[in-house]
Design an enzyme around this catalytic site. Structure first.
Site, PDB file in Angstrom:
ATOM      1  N   HIS A  14       0.848  -1.191   0.000  1.00  0.00           N
ATOM      2  CA  HIS A  14       0.000   0.000   0.000  1.00  0.00           C
ATOM      3  C   HIS A  14       0.886   1.244   0.000  1.00  0.00           C
ATOM      4  O   HIS A  14       2.093   1.140  -0.249  1.00  0.00           O
ATOM      5  CB  HIS A  14      -0.981  -0.029   1.187  1.00  0.00           C
ATOM      6  N   ALA A  15       0.338   2.413   0.273  1.00  0.00           N
ATOM      7  CA  ALA A  15       1.054   3.678   0.098  1.00  0.00           C
ATOM      8  C   ALA A  15       2.357   3.779   0.896  1.00  0.00           C
ATOM      9  O   ALA A  15       3.372   4.213   0.360  1.00  0.00           O
ATOM     10  CB  ALA A  15       0.136   4.847   0.444  1.00  0.00           C
TER      11      ALA A  15
END
Length: 91
Positions: A14-15
């Site tokens: 994810h980010a």
């Protein structure tokens, strides 16, 4: 040079971990770094590119480096993958 990892983080890439990979890749100005998964190859110097792979736990990810510092860059990227608990070497 390249190494393949199996994603072990239950949240996938994810980010936050994508940012760690991008920040590491951009430290090596003379080297191109790519992420390849699901038949798609993107630059590791773009967070949107990395996130577009949609990597989830159990997926495989190949990190590819090309250029004057390819060994150092791949080693640094491997350290991020292992240290962040994102993935383990596959094969």
């Amino acid at each position: 040079m390249q190494k393949t990892f199996r994603i072990i983080d239950e949240d996938g890439i994810h980010a936050r971990p994508a940012t760690a990979l991008v920040n590491t890749a951009t430290k090596f100005k003379g080297t191109e770094a790519f992420a390849e998964a699901k038949g798609k190859k993107v630059t590791l110097k773009s967070i949107l590119g990395v996130l577009s792979l949609g990597l989830e736990a159990g997926d495989t990810l190949t990190l590819i480096t090309e250029g004057s510092e390819e060994a150092e860059a791949l080693s640094a990227l491997q350290e991020v993958m292992v240290k962040e608990g994102l993935g383990e070497l596959h094969e």
